[in-house]
Design an enzyme around this catalytic site. Structure first.
Site, PDB file in Angstrom:
ATOM      1  N   LYS A  44      -9.870  12.466   9.042  1.00  5.71           N
ATOM      2  CA  LYS A  44      -9.142  11.953  10.494  1.00  5.71           C
ATOM      3  C   LYS A  44      -9.314  13.099  11.385  1.00  5.71           C
ATOM      4  O   LYS A  44      -9.402  14.227  11.026  1.00  5.71           O
ATOM      5  CB  LYS A  44      -7.931  11.340  10.322  1.00  5.71           C
ATOM      6  CG  LYS A  44      -7.785  10.067   9.306  1.00  5.71           C
ATOM      7  CD  LYS A  44      -6.450   9.993   9.207  1.00  5.71           C
ATOM      8  CE  LYS A  44      -6.143   8.451   8.634  1.00  5.71           C
ATOM      9  NZ  LYS A  44      -6.570   7.265   9.207  1.00  5.71           N
ATOM     10  N   ARG A 102      -7.570  -0.475   1.466  1.00  2.72           N
ATOM     11  CA  ARG A 102      -8.005  -1.663   0.622  1.00  2.72           C
ATOM     12  C   ARG A 102      -8.506  -1.272  -0.737  1.00  2.72           C
ATOM     13  O   ARG A 102      -8.734  -2.194  -1.641  1.00  2.72           O
ATOM     14  CB  ARG A 102      -9.138  -2.220   1.577  1.00  2.72           C
ATOM     15  CG  ARG A 102     -10.313  -1.253   1.859  1.00  2.72           C
ATOM     16  CD  ARG A 102     -11.002  -1.762   2.819  1.00  2.72           C
ATOM     17  NE  ARG A 102     -10.554  -1.588   4.198  1.00  2.72           N
ATOM     18  CZ  ARG A 102     -10.907  -1.791   5.373  1.00  2.72           C
ATOM     19  NH1 ARG A 102     -12.156  -2.509   5.539  1.00  2.72           N
ATOM     20  NH2 ARG A 102     -10.140  -1.547   6.736  1.00  2.72           N
ATOM     21  N   ASP A 127      -2.269  10.244   4.217  1.00  2.00           N
ATOM     22  CA  ASP A 127      -3.874  10.161   4.419  1.00  2.00           C
ATOM     23  C   ASP A 127      -4.475  10.865   5.528  1.00  2.00           C
ATOM     24  O   ASP A 127      -4.291  10.686   6.372  1.00  2.00           O
ATOM     25  CB  ASP A 127      -3.952   8.542   4.891  1.00  2.00           C
ATOM     26  CG  ASP A 127      -5.361   7.924   5.056  1.00  2.00           C
ATOM     27  OD1 ASP A 127      -6.031   8.600   4.558  1.00  2.00           O
ATOM     28  OD2 ASP A 127      -5.788   6.893   5.744  1.00  2.00           O
ATOM     29  N   ASP A 172       1.713   6.154   5.753  1.00  2.00           N
ATOM     30  CA  ASP A 172       0.871   5.253   5.173  1.00  2.00           C
ATOM     31  C   ASP A 172       1.405   4.632   3.891  1.00  2.00           C
ATOM     32  O   ASP A 172       0.560   3.863   3.416  1.00  2.00           O
ATOM     33  CB  ASP A 172      -0.514   6.095   5.043  1.00  2.00           C
ATOM     34  CG  ASP A 172      -1.639   5.214   5.310  1.00  2.00           C
ATOM     35  OD1 ASP A 172      -1.525   4.078   5.808  1.00  2.00           O
ATOM     36  OD2 ASP A 172      -2.833   5.652   4.926  1.00  2.00           O
ATOM     37  N   ASP A 223     -11.981   6.805   4.624  1.00  2.00           N
ATOM     38  CA  ASP A 223     -10.909   6.641   5.518  1.00  2.00           C
ATOM     39  C   ASP A 223     -10.500   5.150   5.336  1.00  2.00           C
ATOM     40  O   ASP A 223      -9.094   4.861   5.625  1.00  2.00           O
ATOM     41  CB  ASP A 223     -10.996   7.017   6.769  1.00  2.00           C
ATOM     42  CG  ASP A 223      -9.644   7.274   7.647  1.00  2.00           C
ATOM     43  OD1 ASP A 223      -8.461   7.505   6.894  1.00  2.00           O
ATOM     44  OD2 ASP A 223      -9.671   6.947   8.667  1.00  2.00           O
ATOM     45  N   LYS A 246       0.775  -1.287  -0.073  1.00  2.00           N
ATOM     46  CA  LYS A 246      -0.003   0.029  -0.085  1.00  2.00           C
ATOM     47  C   LYS A 246       0.953   1.235   0.128  1.00  2.00           C
ATOM     48  O   LYS A 246       1.687   1.414   0.837  1.00  2.00           O
ATOM     49  CB  LYS A 246      -0.939   0.058   1.277  1.00  2.00           C
ATOM     50  CG  LYS A 246      -1.667   1.312   1.410  1.00  2.00           C
ATOM     51  CD  LYS A 246      -2.388   1.253   2.782  1.00  2.00           C
ATOM     52  CE  LYS A 246      -2.867   2.624   3.026  1.00  2.00           C
ATOM     53  NZ  LYS A 246      -3.662   2.588   4.666  1.00  2.00           N
ATOM     54  N   GLU A 292      -9.239   3.477   2.745  1.00  2.00           N
ATOM     55  CA  GLU A 292      -8.755   3.658   1.292  1.00  2.00           C
ATOM     56  C   GLU A 292      -7.654   2.877   0.861  1.00  2.00           C
ATOM     57  O   GLU A 292      -7.637   2.596  -0.262  1.00  2.00           O
ATOM     58  CB  GLU A 292      -8.356   5.248   0.949  1.00  2.00           C
ATOM     59  CG  GLU A 292      -6.935   5.568   1.473  1.00  2.00           C
ATOM     60  CD  GLU A 292      -6.716   5.372   2.915  1.00  2.00           C
ATOM     61  OE1 GLU A 292      -5.529   4.999   3.209  1.00  2.00           O
ATOM     62  OE2 GLU A 292      -7.477   5.612   3.867  1.00  2.00           O
TER      63      GLU A 292
END
Length: 504
Positions: free
Chosen positions: A280, A354, A273, A291, A350, A268, A352
């Site tokens: 968030k 996956r 993020d 991230d 959030d 990933k 995101e």
């Protein structure tokens, strides 16, 4: 400048350095000496061990006691590092040695040259402990100074020269060379994770990955937003559409000689993020530059496999995007069509990771690999379940367990997690094939794995490693682990790949 590491079989009394490192264990009545500590004690006329008792040393993990030699030896300082309690049988694990070497490196900032006797902890040094000493020493000496403006010549820096004392210097050459290669790969990940997101946006991460890949002799492919649209990568495009800095897909392929296995790596790569429209909280949002740790790890791993010239074919598929809120951002209630044709209703922007991984997994599976290994800073639920240092591993039972076994040898803590079938119902959608996040958030780490499983073909062995906590250390340094990017799980991925090769 990276530290160097070498071996010597010269007598200790004929060596000179700014410091010498020895280990002691933790016993019921005080420190337990090891052969290295006893050798230094003899050289100092029996003064070292009494000094440790006077200073209250216990031999606990991460404890470093510096003892001045006052001219009694060819080095001004002895750094005595704790190994913790010995295992059953009286020995110490390779990980205990690795952590001790790292703690010593951190404690000896300002000492340019270091002689270490930690390889003698188990008596006659073997490759496992030599590798552990090398890794721990080099990783403990890591520092990230790219954005420091006050670097002066007299600034205390980590040790730059490590010499490992062994009975046979020639025999130590190969394990120390391997430790150098592994440390370089882990340091690459740390550097990428620590780089601020204004300088490491999707196109830049793809470019840096392509650069190190070409340097390693890999085949390189980079898709920009036009290529992503043409390839049907709806998930990557959806997550990246809220940012002015557009998404990318990076693929790096190593084709080793006499390769008998084909392994897919997926990581990933969310360069920052914010949570998108499901934003968030502001507190600790700055940590979300990490991230993309999974992406950095698979980039470094495929380059490391190439450097070690392993007989395997490995392709890293890396989806890269920045998840920001804007007038063009994807929304809750949107339905996204992925590369394999499946559709997801977005219930939380959030979740995101996956969404981009779905496209990458689908693409990786098209190569018909024998195994698929994927890693991501996927869920906060990983930290709720396992804490900040232990990754969760899910997927096909056999490969999941193989990854966990490899992690135990590598020193990267991981735990096998189940995928209870009843949790899959939390992803049911009234309008699409599934939602991207369950509403009640129960078993969130496991539900995330269920989502990813939708993009792995039946019969393909796969493992998902959730490194949300272990990839980024927000606390104090410990062992060979610094504050910030840690480099997890490069060492486990390498060990797993080598195990799969050996299995035939």
């Amino acid at each position: 400048m990276p530290s160097t590491i070498s071996a010597t079989d010269r007598p200790l009394e004929k060596l000179s350095a700014d410091a010498v490192v020895v280990g002691v264990g933790r016993g019921p009545d005080g420190p337990l000496p090891t052969p290295g500590a006893e050798a230094v004690d003899r050289l100092l006329g029996g003064r070292l061990l009494p000094a440790l008792a006077d200073l209250g040393a216990r031999g606990a993990e991460d404890e470093v006691t510096r003892v001045p030699t006052l001219g009694q030896g060819p080095f001004p300082v002895v750094a005595v590092v704790g190994l913790g309690a010995p295992e059953t049988g009286g020995g110490y694990s390779a990980e205990a040695v690795r952590r001790a070497a790292g703690a010593a490196s951190r404690a000896l900032s300002g000492r340019a040259s270091v002689v270490t006797l930690l390889a003698a902890v188990g008596g006659t040094p073997d490759d496992l402990r030599l590798h552990a000493v090398g890794e721990g020493s080099l990783l403990g000496a890591y520092e990230f100074t790219a954005y420091k403006s006050d670097l002066t010549a007299d600034r205390p820096t980590p040790p730059r020269e490590f010499t490992v004392v062994v009975p046979d210097a020639g025999q130590a050459k190969a394990p120390l060379a391997r430790s150098r290669a592994v440390a370089d790969a882990v340091s690459l990940v740390r550097d990428l994770v620590n780089t601020p997101p204004n300088d490491l946006y999707p196109a830049e991460l793809a470019e840096r990955g392509a650069t190190v890949g070409k340097r390693a002799g890999l085949a390189v492919e980079v898709l920009d937003e036009a290529g992503l649209a043409a390839g049907g990568y709806g998930g990557i495009l959806a997550v990246g559409c809220g940012s002015a800095r557009k998404p990318r897909l990076l693929r790096l392929t190593y084709s080793g000689k006499k390769a008998r296995k084909k392994i897919a790596l997926v990581g990933k790569g969310i360069t920052f993020d914010s949570g998108g429209l499901s934003i968030k909280p502001a507190l600790k949002m700055e940590d979300m530059k990490s991230d993309m740790a999974g992406a950095a790890a698979v980039i470094a791993t495929v380059c490391l496999v190439a450097e070690l010239e392993l007989p395997v074919e490995v392709t890293a598929t890396v989806p890269i995007a920045e998840n920001l809120p804007s007038g063009t951002a994807y929304r809750p209630a949107d339905v996204i069509t992925f590369r394999n044709g499946k559709k997801a209703e977005i219930t939380n922007t959030d979740a995101e990771g996956r969404v981009v991984l779905a496209d990458a997994l689908a693409r990786a599976a098209e190569d018909s690999p024998d195994y698929l290994l994927e890693t991501a800073t996927l869920t906060g639920a990983q930290m709720v379940a396992l804490g900040a240092r232990t990754a969760g591993v899910m997927g096909s039972d056999d490969l999941r367990d193989a990854v966990v076994a490899a992690s135990r040898r590598s020193g990267e803590a991981m735990w096998p997690m189940p995928m209870p079938p009843e949790l899959r119902r939390g992803l049911d959608s009234p309008v699409a094939d599934f939602v991207n996040a369950n509403a009640d958030r129960m078993g969130g780490m496991l539900v995330g794995a269920h989502f990813l499983a939708e993009f792995v073909p039946a019969g393909l062995p796969w493992a998902h490693i959730d490194i949300a906590g272990p990839s980024y250390n927000t606390g104090a340094p410990w062992g060979y682990t610094p504050k910030g990017g840690t480099g997890v799980p490069v060492r486990t991925l390498l060990a797993t790949i080598e195990d799969l090769i050996a299995a035939g």
